[in-house]
Write an enzyme that holds these catalytic residues in place. Structure first.
Site, PDB file in Angstrom:
ATOM      1  N   HIS A   1       0.829  -1.230   0.000  1.00  0.00           N
ATOM      2  CA  HIS A   1       0.000   0.000   0.000  1.00  0.00           C
ATOM      3  C   HIS A   1       0.854   1.268   0.000  1.00  0.00           C
ATOM      4  O   HIS A   1       0.330   2.363  -0.209  1.00  0.00           O
ATOM      5  CB  HIS A   1      -0.928   0.034   1.217  1.00  0.00           C
TER       6      HIS A   1
ATOM      7  N   HIS B   1      -6.069  -7.324  -0.485  1.00  0.00           N
ATOM      8  CA  HIS B   1      -6.290  -5.906  -0.819  1.00  0.00           C
ATOM      9  C   HIS B   1      -5.524  -5.506  -2.077  1.00  0.00           C
ATOM     10  O   HIS B   1      -4.482  -6.077  -2.392  1.00  0.00           O
ATOM     11  CB  HIS B   1      -5.824  -5.019   0.348  1.00  0.00           C
TER      12      HIS B   1
ATOM     13  N   ASP C   1      -4.474 -12.957   3.663  1.00  0.00           N
ATOM     14  CA  ASP C   1      -5.721 -12.396   4.196  1.00  0.00           C
ATOM     15  C   ASP C   1      -6.908 -12.732   3.285  1.00  0.00           C
ATOM     16  O   ASP C   1      -8.031 -12.279   3.518  1.00  0.00           O
ATOM     17  CB  ASP C   1      -5.623 -10.882   4.474  1.00  0.00           C
TER      18      ASP C   1
HETATM   19  C1  SP5 Z   1      -1.013  -5.187   4.036  1.00  0.00           C
HETATM   20  C2  SP5 Z   1      -2.482  -5.211   4.314  1.00  0.00           C
HETATM   21  O1  SP5 Z   1      -3.099  -6.267   4.218  1.00  0.00           O
HETATM   22  N1  SP5 Z   1      -3.058  -4.064   4.712  1.00  0.00           N
HETATM   23  C3  SP5 Z   1      -4.463  -4.010   4.944  1.00  0.00           C
HETATM   24  C4  SP5 Z   1      -4.910  -2.774   5.660  1.00  0.00           C
HETATM   25  C5  SP5 Z   1      -6.387  -2.739   5.808  1.00  0.00           C
HETATM   26  N2  SP5 Z   1      -6.831  -1.722   6.685  1.00  0.00           N
HETATM   27  C6  SP5 Z   1      -8.207  -1.318   6.694  1.00  0.00           C
HETATM   28  C7  SP5 Z   1      -9.208  -2.392   6.442  1.00  0.00           C
HETATM   29  C8  SP5 Z   1     -10.634  -1.899   6.525  1.00  0.00           C
HETATM   30  C9  SP5 Z   1     -11.544  -3.044   6.204  1.00  0.00           C
HETATM   31  N3  SP5 Z   1     -12.771  -3.045   6.913  1.00  0.00           N
HETATM   32  C10 SP5 Z   1     -13.277  -4.405   7.043  1.00  0.00           C
HETATM   33  C11 SP5 Z   1     -14.137  -4.648   8.219  1.00  0.00           C
HETATM   34  C12 SP5 Z   1     -13.978  -6.056   8.697  1.00  0.00           C
HETATM   35  N4  SP5 Z   1     -15.100  -6.500   9.460  1.00  0.00           N
HETATM   36 ZN    ZN Z   2      -4.068  -7.197   2.702  1.00  0.00          ZN
END
Ligand code: SP5
Ligand code: ZN
Length: 356
Positions: free
Chosen positions: A169, A211, A296
């Site tokens: 990211h 992601h 993930d």
């Molecule tokens: C490297 C990596 O995997 N970074 C991921 C960062 C994600 N941060 C925010 C995620 C927001 C997602 N909301 C989901 C709600 C889950 N119940």
């Molecule tokens: Zn991720």
């Protein structure tokens, strides 16, 4: 397969993040590395090796990130403490220079001075707090990916960078999504410089984290020597990037390939899309393949919403093996501590043995 590690990767330990509006324990923890290491060591299939402390990480990071961003990451915490910040605490952004409040005003001074107020200039979300140890771990994480990349360039053997914080990211001048330095991008630039034919050494980056790797996409968006292929959740974080229409810019047009997938994606559909991504890479015929390895995508991941099973990781490893390229695996996300080790191991073994 060699697995590169660095104990300094475990120093960065922010206490919390703000997720879905709630203050929760920080998901991107040192225990992730511990669990993966426990799953990999002991039976001789993987050889754990310390990253090389003599590598000039900052010099290599400068091939990807701006000087001011690197200087910020290095100095921000100390300056914040001088401004009265808690030396035991963590520096969070308070404002973001959203164009809607900055662009019309000549007085908008975007160069960060008061760090507490302006730290949002160098990050796009609330998941990259900076603690006293953060920069040490950021350097260590890139050092691990550089050490593994060097193994590839010297021996042609595939390797795994078992590192954190993750990187995909992070853009040229911005942190986000637990990422500060883009480890994969730094490794790609290193491999291009080390190879005899630096301008034509094609690199493919296959991003299988749940992601979208907005940072990696940004860094190579106009670059025809690096093909970026990403499979990710369509409507999830980081929300603003990752559509099929993002195909690269200028000379890079046609070298960026996004495969957005729906929530609930299962093994069969995932592997079907992965084969399409792999076909793009096969046609590009890179000298090296770098895999942004996130697990993930697993069914019980606390922040992901795909439904992959452990068996699928063996197949993913096998599909990647089919490219027959020297491959650098670099850890990105994956937050279910009970399964992260098994899933990473299963994928790497699928790659090594070709057995599903
Ligand atoms: C490297 C990596 O995997 N970074 C991921 C960062 C994600 N941060 C925010 C995620 C927001 C997602 N909301 C989901 C709600 C889950 N119940
Ligand atoms: Zn991720």
């Amino acid at each position: 397969m060699k697995v590169f590690v660095d104990e300094e990767c475990s120093l960065h330990r922010p206490p919390y993040e703000i997720l879905s509006g709630k203050i929760v324990a920080y998901h991107e923890t040192p225990d992730r590395l511990l669990q993966i290491r426990l799953a990999l060591e002991g039976d001789g299939v993987f050889q754990i090796e310390d990253a090389d402390r003599s590598i000039d990480v900052q010099r290599h990071a400068l091939q990807v990130h701006s000087v001011d961003y690197i200087e910020y990451l290095e100095s921000a915490f100390g300056l914040w403490v001088e401004e009265g910040g808690d030396p035991e605490g963590s520096l969070f952004p308070e404002t973001f220079p959203n164009a809607k409040i900055t662009q019309r005003f000549a007085t908008a001074n975007l160069a960060p001075r008061s760090l507490a107020g302006k730290t949002g200039y160098y990050c796009f979300d609330l998941s990259c707090p900076i603690t006293a140890d953060t920069y040490t771990s950021v350097l260590a994480s890139a050092r691990v990916s550089l050490s593994a990349a060097r193994e590839l360039s010297r021996s042609g053997e595939s390797a795994f960078a078992l590192s954190r914080p993750p990187g995909h990211h992070a853009g040229t001048s911005v942190a986000g999504g637990y990422c500060f330095f883009n480890n994969v991008a730094i490794a790609a630039k290193y491999l291009q410089q080390e190879s005899e034919c630096s301008t034509c050494c094609g690199i493919a980056i296959l991003d299988i984290d749940y992601h979208h790797g907005n940072g990696t996409q940004e860094i190579f968006y106009s670059d025809s020597s690096v093909t970026y292929v990403s499979l990710h959740a369509e409507l999830d974080y980081p929300y603003f990037t990752g559509s099929r229409e993002e195909r690269g810019d200028g000379p890079g047009e046609g070298f960026n390939h996004n495969f957005p997938l729906p929530f609930g994606t299962e093994d069969g559909a995932y592997c079907g899309e992965l084969r399409k991504g792999v076909k793009v890479i096969k046609e590009f015929d890179p000298a090296y393949l770098i895999v942004s390895l996130g697990v993930d995508t697993f069914e019980s991941d606390p922040i992901g919403a795909f439904k992959l099973t452990t068996a699928c990781y063996a197949e993913i490893g096998c599909i990647i093996r089919g490219l027959s390229k020297p491959t650098l695996f670099v850890l990105e996300g994956g937050y279910d501590l009970d399964t992260i080790g098994k899933n990473v191991r299963t994928l790497l073994e699928g790659f090594i043995t070709g057995a599903v």
